[in-house]
Design a protein around this motif. Structure first.
Motif: not given
Length: 276
Positions: A69-75, A95-102
């Protein structure tokens, strides 16, 4: 029994420092076999094999570790690497990075689900949300937004300051602070530009290694920030990059620290005393 055996045999490569932190926060680090260079926390992560910088990955280097398994951000990238890994039979979770608490809470749940630990993910997200909400609620309701300058490192090469559409700008916005730099991205700025911007507080994000060069940084800052309100009020602070810009499971701690620096009690006492 079967599912537990499958999980215990999982071989995970984590590509993004915030995802690595989440894996440790979920107590799933036994499955980790490698991380990328942005994974600097906790210290144990730096002792694992390193697959390189997240935006310049090599499929061969990752496949050599036999991951399941490779876990990576969409960046992370390039995308062709993930295509090669998938063709080789490796499960990929982006996994997408959204720069907020949510955004952090959603990221935690995505990682927890990928690791077959959904309940642990919900518990962790709930705890972090409580801490983050409490930190944001502690911002004085009547406080004027402080004018802040966010710098990535400082030294003989000058200042690299954060503008809009950056993680630093997103963090300042969360804290109701005003970013004094209006351009997009991170750009080098001159002492004259900084003086004209007039920051009331300067936040310097450094890696632990760069922070060791504090004497060099102090000399540079004395020259480049000497005429600013922040320098005169001794409101120049050095912070850990992965903490304040990571948007990972330590976001509550980052917000607590930044609220204290942006809204120090003595400044609030002074503001109250100045009121008629």
């Amino acid at each position: 029994m079967f599912s537990a055996a499958v999980f215990s045999a999982e071989r995970v490569v984590s590509i993004d420092g915030s995802l690595t932190e989440i894996i440790y926060a979920l107590n799933a680090q036994d499955a980790l076999v490698a991380v990328d260079t942005t994974s600097r926390y906790p210290q144990a992560a730096t002792e694992l094999p390193d697959v390189g910088y997240m935006r310049q990955l090599s499929a061969e280097g990752i496949l050599a570790l036999s991951p399941t398994l490779v876990l990576a951000s969409t960046d992370a990238g390039p995308d062709s690497v993930f295509e090669q890994l998938q063709q080789a039979g490796v499960k990929i979770v982006r996994v997408r990075n959204h720069y907020s608490v949510d955004g952090v809470l959603n990221k935690i749940q995505a990682v927890a689900d990928a690791l077959n630990k959904p309940e642990a993910g919900r518990a962790l997200a709930g705890s972090i949300k409580q801490q983050a909400d409490a930190a944001l609620a502690s911002i004085p309701a009547d406080a004027a937004p402080p004018a802040a300058l966010f710098i990535l490192g400082a030294g003989n090469r000058g200042l690299m300051a954060a503008g809009s559409k950056t993680q630093a700008d997103a963090m300042l916005a969360l804290l109701n602070a005003r970013n004094v730099m209006a351009y997009n991205g991170y750009k080098p700025v001159s002492a004259e530009a900084v003086l004209q911007a007039g920051p009331e507080v300067v936040l310097i994000a450094n890696t632990a290694a760069a922070a060791d060069a504090s004497q060099t940084q102090s000399a540079a800052l004395n020259t480049q920030l000497a005429m600013t309100p922040a320098f005169r009020q001794q409101r120049i602070h050095t912070l850990d990059t992965s903490l304040v810009l990571g948007f990972g499971p330590r976001i509550g701690s980052a917000l607590e620290q930044l609220v204290t620096l942006l809204y120090p009690p003595e400044m609030q006492t002074l503001s109250s005393a100045e009121q008629p």
